[in-house]
Design an enzyme around this catalytic site. Structure first.
Site, PDB file in Angstrom:
ATOM      1  N   GLY A  74     -26.767  -0.232  23.978  1.00  0.00           N
ATOM      2  CA  GLY A  74     -26.876   1.165  23.563  1.00  0.00           C
ATOM      3  C   GLY A  74     -28.360   1.461  23.450  1.00  0.00           C
ATOM      4  N   ARG A 116     -16.912   7.853  23.630  1.00  0.00           N
ATOM      5  CA  ARG A 116     -17.310   8.080  22.228  1.00  0.00           C
ATOM      6  C   ARG A 116     -16.145   8.756  21.514  1.00  0.00           C
ATOM      7  NH1 ARG A 116     -22.511   9.452  24.982  1.00  0.00           N
ATOM      8  NH2 ARG A 116     -24.194   8.280  23.991  1.00  0.00           N
ATOM      9  N   CYS A 152     -25.040   1.575  28.314  1.00  0.00           N
ATOM     10  CA  CYS A 152     -24.411   2.899  28.242  1.00  0.00           C
ATOM     11  C   CYS A 152     -25.304   3.927  27.555  1.00  0.00           C
ATOM     12  CB  CYS A 152     -23.047   2.830  27.574  1.00  0.00           C
ATOM     13  SG  CYS A 152     -23.124   2.254  25.883  1.00  0.00           S
ATOM     14  N   HIS A 183     -44.908  29.076  49.008  1.00  0.00           N
ATOM     15  CA  HIS A 183     -44.849  28.280  47.770  1.00  0.00           C
ATOM     16  C   HIS A 183     -43.475  28.295  47.099  1.00  0.00           C
ATOM     17  CE1 HIS A 183     -45.592  27.590  43.415  1.00  0.00           C
ATOM     18  NE2 HIS A 183     -46.347  26.611  43.896  1.00  0.00           N
ATOM     19  N   GLU A 234     -27.545  -2.596  20.069  1.00  0.00           N
ATOM     20  CA  GLU A 234     -28.381  -1.404  19.880  1.00  0.00           C
ATOM     21  C   GLU A 234     -29.261  -1.506  18.642  1.00  0.00           C
ATOM     22  OE1 GLU A 234     -25.808   2.069  19.815  1.00  0.00           O
ATOM     23  OE2 GLU A 234     -24.307   1.043  18.644  1.00  0.00           O
ATOM     24  N   ARG A 251     -15.266   3.022  22.384  1.00  0.00           N
ATOM     25  CA  ARG A 251     -16.179   2.695  21.291  1.00  0.00           C
ATOM     26  C   ARG A 251     -15.610   3.257  19.991  1.00  0.00           C
ATOM     27  NH1 ARG A 251     -21.701   4.611  20.421  1.00  0.00           N
ATOM     28  NH2 ARG A 251     -20.836   6.683  20.185  1.00  0.00           N
TER      29      ARG A 251
HETATM   30  C1  PEP Z   1     -26.710   4.343  22.385  1.00  0.00           C
HETATM   31  O1  PEP Z   1     -27.138   4.251  21.255  1.00  0.00           O
HETATM   32  O2  PEP Z   1     -27.386   4.084  23.382  1.00  0.00           O
HETATM   33  C2  PEP Z   1     -25.339   4.803  22.626  1.00  0.00           C
HETATM   34  C3  PEP Z   1     -24.852   4.829  23.851  1.00  0.00           C
HETATM   35  O3  PEP Z   1     -24.630   5.282  21.574  1.00  0.00           O
HETATM   36  P1  PEP Z   1     -24.864   6.747  20.946  1.00  0.00           P
HETATM   37  O4  PEP Z   1     -25.758   7.482  21.880  1.00  0.00           O
HETATM   38  O5  PEP Z   1     -23.521   7.329  20.814  1.00  0.00           O
HETATM   39  O6  PEP Z   1     -25.510   6.412  19.639  1.00  0.00           O
HETATM   40 MG    MG Z   2     -25.726   4.239  19.626  1.00  0.00          MG
END
Ligand code: PEP
Ligand code: MG
Length: 641
Positions: free
Chosen positions: A533, A327, A598, A221, A512, A383
């Site tokens: 996002g 970021r 992203c 296992h 987003e 960004r």
């Molecule tokens: C998201 O919101 O998907 C993004 C990539 O930006 P963060 O995670 O920095 O808010």
């Molecule tokens: Mg975001």
């Protein structure tokens, strides 16, 4: 489930009987050589449970040569038929061989790659079939650490077990799955040590860096489960004397207590009573061959989310074709930088803020230059500042005092600034492009840094065509984008004119917020690109907080309201529909626009497949998930044929 009812055969009828388990290729390395174990005068359960330690399959040649030859011939036939490595169970009853079961064998990622490449070279399968044979998530395993060779040479093993699942692991010893889990949750690296494992131990095994068992063979296992998970495992170390009541064990003269460090080498079976440092793995030639096939197949590009030059370099090594999300706020957490950033936040006037931003500019520009260099001319999306500013202000009294002294303000004044930044719902508060709307000077500084860095790198590398991509976050209305874009364009054009060189750049936006998706046709007219996002888009579509939903999501899985965490696996019915809608609305309005994702979903295989289906140009994910996304994208292309 289908059930076969069939006559039983017995492996425990004396010395001409026996039972075993074997793989047609080595399940750990992929090498084309039979790997298996058997026990004379035993039933299958004895092998699987690890109660007795079995003999290697090669020994069968001596014990029962005719049975061995027949076994090898049939194993070969099965492999050719199924065109894959087989995991077979067999029983010999008084000299007669019976196959109880055959199936495609579980294997490590390295073995999966080697077997897939070998099967193509042997003419058994096509490259498309080979690509479908490896689970994208399994590639995680080959990216796992090994021991630092120098440190390993200096270390002395105290014992040895079976090399059940490769990799290197070091951590503190715990003797129950529960203890292992609890301590792992506090951030400790843990090694689970058990007499043998059973299915109830699974959570502890998942939490552990490595697993060590006293009993059991290569097919018991602990070994099978650990191999499947890609967790380092040494099994069957029978010299261990366990004292479960005292929570100690002895091995090679050493007594190890709960909480002591040990290290395991899952490739040799060696056990060390020290914390040996680990290093990143070398990737085999098979990986490169296999990933090349994947790259030839996929149409979806794979970028990375990287905020530092080191991450960017790692991602390039792993095949990223650009950065889909840098970021910028992550650049400010270093001790030397946070002070200037805090000064910017605690400014009273535009002039004060601009003065603080002047101090930040060189850091940011320097980082961008290094990131562009690491990306060797591939596209880089930067960004603009996104999180609420209160995330950056000091909370410790000493840091508040330091900031007050640096700015010639009183502690009271600084505390008032901090209190003024308080928000009831920061995720929906003063963040994203709203920061640029209220403080255009931040967007101006960031534009200068992006453009100046690109100009410098362009001057140094005429072989690359620099084309920086500036991404404005959290847009919900076209007018927001227009407002911020105007600041960006005026600043960028002035910088480019002053430099005397030609430089193109793009200004795009994240999608987003649901309203951005709903009005994507308007937004597309002003955007050179869209990037979904999906972390925020999921948060705002469900109305589930990214940070707090863990508290209730388990109840949602238990009650089957949700099957998966929508922050890990894209909700195709809801969030996905908004994405599709954005593309349908946006593309006709701006056909030259490129579109990517992203959010964290960019590295999740099923989400990658969805992104392929709806026509995204690229996915962007963390560096170590880049190979996973490359393979998932290839599989999506094959599946959609
Ligand atoms: C998201 O919101 O998907 C993004 C990539 O930006 P963060 O995670 O920095 O808010
Ligand atoms: Mg975001």
């Amino acid at each position: 489930t289908a059930v076969n009812v069939q006559m039983m055969v017995f492996g425990n009828k004396g010395d001409t009987s026996g039972t075993g388990v074997a793989f047609t290729r080595n399940a750990a390395t992929g090498e084309k050589a039979m790997l298996g174990e058997y026990l004379v005068n035993a039933q299958g359960e004895d092998v699987v449970a690890g109660v007795r330690t079995p003999k290697p399959i090669a020994q069968l040649e001596q014990d029962m040569p005719e049975v061995y030859n027949q076994f090898m011939e049939l194993a070969n036939k099965l492999e050719n038929h199924y065109k894959d490595m087989q995991d077979m169970e067999f029983t010999v009853e008084e000299g007669k061989l019976y196959f109880l079961q055959t199936r495609n064998g579980k294997r490590t990622a390295n073995a999966a790659l080697k077997i897939a490449v070998d099967l193509v070279n042997e003419g058994l399968i096509t490259t498309d079939e080979a690509l479908m044979k490896v689970e994208p998530k399994q590639l995680d395993q080959i990216l796992h650490p090994a021991f630092d060779q120098k440190a390993l040479k200096a270390a002395k093993a105290i014992g040895k077990g079976l090399p059940a699942s490769p990799g290197a692991a070091a951590g503190k010893v715990y003797f129950t799955a529960e203890d292992a889990k609890i301590h792992a949750e506090t951030g400790e690296r843990v090694i689970l040590v058990r007499l043998e494992t059973s299915p109830e131990d699974i959570e502890g095994m998942v939490a552990a860096q490595g697993i060590l068992t006293v009993r059991g063979g290569m097919t018991s296992h602990a070994a099978v489960v650990a191999r499947g998970m890609g967790t380092c495992c040494v099994s069957g170390c029978e010299e261990i004397r366990m004292n479960e009541a005292e929570k100690t064990f002895t091995l090679g003269g050493a007594t190890i207590k709960e909480g002591d460090y040990i290290s395991l080498d899952g490739s040799t079976g060696n056990i060390y009573n020290e914390d040996i440092p680990t290093v990143d793995p070398e990737i085999s030639g098979d990986f490169a061959t296999f990933m090349k096939w994947a790259d030839e197949k996929r149409s979806l590009k794979v970028r990375t989310n990287a905020d530092t030059p080191a991450d960017a370099r790692k991602a390039r090594e792993l095949g990223a074709e650009g950065i889909g999300l840098c970021r910028t706020e992550h650049m400010f957490f270093e001790e030397s930088r946070i002070a200037a950033f805090r000064e910017m936040i605690c400014s009273d006037t535009v002039e004060e803020r601009e003065a603080a931003l002047e101090k930040i500019l060189p850091y940011q520009q320097g980082d961008f230059e290094k990131i562009y260099e690491a990306l060797e001319g591939y596209p880089v999306t930067i960004r603009f500042l996104d999180p609420p500013l209160h995330e950056f202000v000091p909370t410790e009294e000493a840091d508040i005092e330091k900031l007050a002294n640096a700015q010639g303000r009183t502690v009271e004044e600084i505390k008032n600034y901090i209190a003024g930044l308080h928000e009831f719902n920061p995720m929906m508060g003063h963040r994203g492009c709203r920061l640029a709307v209220t403080y255009p000077e931040i967007a101006r500084m960031q534009t200068r840094a992006v453009i100046r860095a690109a100009i410098n790198v362009q001057k140094a590398h005429s072989e690359w065509k620099m084309r920086p991509e500036i991404m404005i976050p959290l847009i919900c209305d076209i007018k927001e984008l227009k407002y911020v874009k105007k600041i960006v364009v005026e600043t960028a054009d002035a910088e480019i004119a002053a430099s005397g060189i030609e430089l193109e750049y793009e200004v795009g936006t994240m999608i987003e917020i649901p309203r951005a998706a709903l009005t994507a046709d308007e937004i597309a007219k002003e955007a050179d690109f869209f990037c979904f996002g999906t972390n925020d888009l999921t948060q705002m579509t469900f109305g589930f907080s990214r940070d707090d939903s863990g508290k209730f999501l388990n109840a949602y899985y238990d009650t089957k309201i949700l099957e998966n965490d929508p922050f890990a696996k894209l909700d195709q019915n809801g969030v996905g529909k908004l994405m599709e809608m954005s593309i349908k609305l946006g593309k006709p309005a701006n056909p030259s626009m490129h579109v990517g994702i992203c959010g964290e979903h960019g590295g999740d295989p099923s989400s990658v497949e969805f992104c392929h289906k709806i026509g995204l140009d690229y996915v962007s994910c963390s560096p170590f998930r880049v190979p996973i996304a490359r393979l998932a994208a290839a599989q999506a292309a094959i599946n959609s044929k």
